[in-house]
Design an enzyme around this catalytic site. Sequence first.
Site, PDB file in Angstrom:
ATOM      1  N   HIS A 185       0.962  -1.090  -0.173  1.00  0.00           N
ATOM      2  CA  HIS A 185      -0.128  -0.032  -0.100  1.00  0.00           C
ATOM      3  C   HIS A 185       1.028   1.121   0.308  1.00  0.00           C
ATOM      4  O   HIS A 185       1.931   1.181   0.527  1.00  0.00           O
ATOM      5  CB  HIS A 185      -1.093  -0.059   1.260  1.00  0.00           C
ATOM      6  CG  HIS A 185       0.039   0.067   2.551  1.00  0.00           C
ATOM      7  ND1 HIS A 185       0.490  -1.189   3.115  1.00  0.00           N
ATOM      8  CD2 HIS A 185       0.216   1.210   3.192  1.00  0.00           C
ATOM      9  CE1 HIS A 185       1.075  -0.598   4.159  1.00  0.00           C
ATOM     10  NE2 HIS A 185       1.071   0.927   4.228  1.00  0.00           N
ATOM     11  N   HIS A 239       5.189   6.731  -1.273  1.00  0.00           N
ATOM     12  CA  HIS A 239       6.086   5.502  -1.557  1.00  0.00           C
ATOM     13  C   HIS A 239       5.098   4.365  -1.239  1.00  0.00           C
ATOM     14  O   HIS A 239       4.258   4.323  -0.520  1.00  0.00           O
ATOM     15  CB  HIS A 239       7.510   5.418  -0.705  1.00  0.00           C
ATOM     16  CG  HIS A 239       6.899   5.259   0.524  1.00  0.00           C
ATOM     17  ND1 HIS A 239       6.686   6.456   1.333  1.00  0.00           N
ATOM     18  CD2 HIS A 239       6.854   4.365   1.474  1.00  0.00           C
ATOM     19  CE1 HIS A 239       6.354   5.924   2.737  1.00  0.00           C
ATOM     20  NE2 HIS A 239       6.579   4.607   2.649  1.00  0.00           N
ATOM     21  N   THR A 282       6.148   0.734   0.588  1.00  0.00           N
ATOM     22  CA  THR A 282       7.254  -0.138   1.281  1.00  0.00           C
ATOM     23  C   THR A 282       7.288  -1.538   0.728  1.00  0.00           C
ATOM     24  O   THR A 282       6.172  -2.195   0.790  1.00  0.00           O
ATOM     25  CB  THR A 282       7.025  -0.125   2.865  1.00  0.00           C
ATOM     26  OG1 THR A 282       7.281   1.221   3.179  1.00  0.00           O
ATOM     27  CG2 THR A 282       8.111  -0.878   3.597  1.00  0.00           C
ATOM     28  N   THR A 329       0.729   4.717   1.943  1.00  0.00           N
ATOM     29  CA  THR A 329       0.180   5.388   3.227  1.00  0.00           C
ATOM     30  C   THR A 329      -0.213   6.745   2.768  1.00  0.00           C
ATOM     31  O   THR A 329       0.823   7.674   2.318  1.00  0.00           O
ATOM     32  CB  THR A 329       1.121   5.285   4.298  1.00  0.00           C
ATOM     33  OG1 THR A 329       1.201   3.966   4.709  1.00  0.00           O
ATOM     34  CG2 THR A 329       0.331   6.064   5.729  1.00  0.00           C
TER      35      THR A 329
HETATM   36  P1  A2P Z   1       5.051   3.086   5.277  1.00  0.00           P
HETATM   37  O1  A2P Z   1       3.993   3.898   4.743  1.00  0.00           O
HETATM   38  O2  A2P Z   1       6.347   3.521   4.946  1.00  0.00           O
HETATM   39  O3  A2P Z   1       4.887   1.530   4.926  1.00  0.00           O
HETATM   40  P2  A2P Z   1       3.139  -0.058  11.334  1.00  0.00           P
HETATM   41  O4  A2P Z   1       3.137  -1.273  10.795  1.00  0.00           O
HETATM   42  O5  A2P Z   1       4.558   0.466  11.973  1.00  0.00           O
HETATM   43  O6  A2P Z   1       2.104   0.356  12.364  1.00  0.00           O
HETATM   44  O7  A2P Z   1       2.738   1.105  10.027  1.00  0.00           O
HETATM   45  C1  A2P Z   1       1.830   0.680   9.451  1.00  0.00           C
HETATM   46  C2  A2P Z   1       1.834   1.724   8.272  1.00  0.00           C
HETATM   47  O8  A2P Z   1       1.815   3.018   8.314  1.00  0.00           O
HETATM   48  C3  A2P Z   1       3.171   1.470   7.420  1.00  0.00           C
HETATM   49  O9  A2P Z   1       2.921   1.441   6.126  1.00  0.00           O
HETATM   50  C4  A2P Z   1       3.919   2.494   7.916  1.00  0.00           C
HETATM   51  O10 A2P Z   1       5.100   3.104   6.876  1.00  0.00           O
HETATM   52  C5  A2P Z   1       2.973   3.581   7.981  1.00  0.00           C
HETATM   53  N1  A2P Z   1       3.623   4.481   9.247  1.00  0.00           N
HETATM   54  C6  A2P Z   1       3.890   4.177  10.527  1.00  0.00           C
HETATM   55  N2  A2P Z   1       4.204   5.158  11.252  1.00  0.00           N
HETATM   56  C7  A2P Z   1       4.154   6.234  10.514  1.00  0.00           C
HETATM   57  C8  A2P Z   1       4.316   7.560  10.773  1.00  0.00           C
HETATM   58  N3  A2P Z   1       4.943   8.083  11.756  1.00  0.00           N
HETATM   59  N4  A2P Z   1       4.210   8.458   9.586  1.00  0.00           N
HETATM   60  C9  A2P Z   1       3.694   7.790   8.586  1.00  0.00           C
HETATM   61  N5  A2P Z   1       3.374   6.715   8.168  1.00  0.00           N
HETATM   62  C10 A2P Z   1       3.625   5.867   9.233  1.00  0.00           C
END
Ligand code: A2P
Length: 220
Positions: A68, A152, A154, A70
């Site tokens: 996904h 992006h 991940t 975010t």
């Molecule tokens: P990303 O969007 O880079 O993949 P987690 O598994 O750590 O709870 O995170 C869930 C999702 O939210 C992941 O996709 C993660 O990164 C994103 N995410 C986590 N923390 C943050 C943050 N502080 N700011 C923006 N996106 C975040």
Amino acid sequence: KLHVEMSIPLYFGWFLFYTVQDQVRETATKFLKTLEVLESFKKHIISGKEEAKEVDLEQYFKAKGTLHCTTKFTDYGKAEGAKEYTDKQVVQDLYGSVSDLSLSALFITPRTVGARVSLSEDQLQLWPADAEKEAESEVPGAGALPLGSRAHVTLGCADGVQPVQTGFDLLQIIMLQKDGQQGEQVDIDPGTLTYYGEGRWYLALKEPISATACFSSIYK
Ligand code: A2P
């Protein structure tokens, strides 16, 4: 009277369709395999003391969950601006809508591997105005980059690395590009690969990958 209010999810974003996820994962694996055998990649592996002859990048990066992009990490309402984002008219209106994400580059660093997303004008309506500014403490100067720079997908993280790092790694590379850093360029089949030092590689795709995705949210 029944009062229904949307409870705040962990995060909002575009979720890639399942068949598309497989295609993107395949492309990512191909990218890692191409790097592994590239002479200039081997030359730059920072392996601490020993000279690493071989590296298994697919082992090194662990894939996590559904692919996904975010838009807003709302953390069940605990994140700053979570309620404001959830209540936005455009978020409500476009919830459940399907569109194509354009994956324009792939990148890896010693921490993460990801795909850069180039958002359309319509998609940018869902992008929080402070997403880049929020990264300022991690990536100084990021706040001045165009909206959507942080977008992006991940694709994997090294052991002990949180996925939030992928966006910071991307912003850092974009900062270097903005500063006019040329890097070391290699032409490979899908595009131009650039090495920016400190284990950072960026592959600008000649043909962006079009990935169908649904704007939605997740509760875990
Ligand atoms: P990303 O969007 O880079 O993949 P987690 O598994 O750590 O709870 O995170 C869930 C999702 O939210 C992941 O996709 C993660 O990164 C994103 N995410 C986590 N923390 C943050 C943050 N502080 N700011 C923006 N996106 C975040």
